[in-house]
Design a protein around this motif. Structure first.
Motif, PDB file in Angstrom:
ATOM      1  N   ALA A 242      35.226 -29.555  -5.214  1.00 19.52           N
ATOM      2  CA  ALA A 242      33.856 -29.203  -4.849  1.00 19.52           C
ATOM      3  C   ALA A 242      33.668 -27.700  -5.034  1.00 19.52           C
TER       4      ALA A 242
ATOM      5  N   ASN B 284      33.050 -33.872 -12.479  1.00 21.94           N
ATOM      6  CA  ASN B 284      33.520 -35.233 -12.714  1.00 21.94           C
ATOM      7  C   ASN B 284      34.076 -35.365 -14.130  1.00 21.94           C
TER       8      ASN B 284
ATOM      9  N   THR C   6      28.305 -34.118 -12.528  1.00 20.47           N
ATOM     10  CA  THR C   6      28.300 -33.899 -11.092  1.00 20.47           C
ATOM     11  C   THR C   6      29.311 -32.811 -10.753  1.00 20.47           C
TER      12      THR C   6
ATOM     13  N   TYR D 119      30.457 -32.172  -7.792  1.00 17.07           N
ATOM     14  CA  TYR D 119      31.159 -32.499  -6.563  1.00 17.07           C
ATOM     15  C   TYR D 119      31.722 -33.905  -6.704  1.00 17.07           C
ATOM     16  N   ASN D 120      32.948 -34.091  -6.299  1.00 15.89           N
ATOM     17  CA  ASN D 120      33.559 -35.423  -6.271  1.00 15.89           C
ATOM     18  C   ASN D 120      34.564 -35.449  -5.136  1.00 15.89           C
ATOM     19  N   GLN D 121      35.308 -36.513  -5.039  1.00 21.68           N
ATOM     20  CA  GLN D 121      36.215 -36.675  -3.895  1.00 21.68           C
ATOM     21  C   GLN D 121      37.371 -35.681  -3.890  1.00 21.68           C
ATOM     22  N   ASP D 122      37.674 -35.044  -5.022  1.00 15.47           N
ATOM     23  CA  ASP D 122      38.813 -34.135  -5.091  1.00 15.47           C
ATOM     24  C   ASP D 122      38.439 -32.656  -5.186  1.00 15.47           C
TER      25      ASP D 122
ATOM     26  N   LEU E  24      39.143 -35.633 -13.999  1.00 11.60           N
ATOM     27  CA  LEU E  24      38.494 -34.692 -13.096  1.00 11.60           C
ATOM     28  C   LEU E  24      38.963 -33.277 -13.422  1.00 11.60           C
TER      29      LEU E  24
END
Length: 88
Positions: A78, A8, A71, A73-76, A40
């Protein structure tokens, strides 16, 4: 083998991604960047690894030093690993 890592947003420190064989870095199979803005961050590295077929193992490792937990992992982006078995 292809490995990815993502974090993130954070504008501090560095981000790194590498592939290892039996816990040791594979030469030329690492990428990294210093965080210059709070965006990101995703990285991808690819290499060919020769394994003995019985006891060898591979890993994708990601590292960051923002001074706190980020984090992974995010929406874009991983963390991921893709292994392609090539045989003669």
């Amino acid at each position: 083998m292809i490995g990815t890592a993502g974090w993130n947003s954070n504008a501090t420190g560095y981000r790194r991604c590498r592939i290892t064989l039996n816990g040791t870095a594979v030469p030329g199979a690492a990428v990294g960047a210093d965080a210059s803005t709070s965006v990101l961050c995703g990285q991808c590295v690819a290499t060919i690894v020769v394994m003995n077929g019985t006891t060898d193992y591979v890993e994708v490792q990601g590292a960051q030093n923002s001074g706190g937990a980020l984090t992974a992992y995010n929406q874009d982006f991983a963390p991921s690993m893709r292994v392609y078995w090539l045989s003669r």
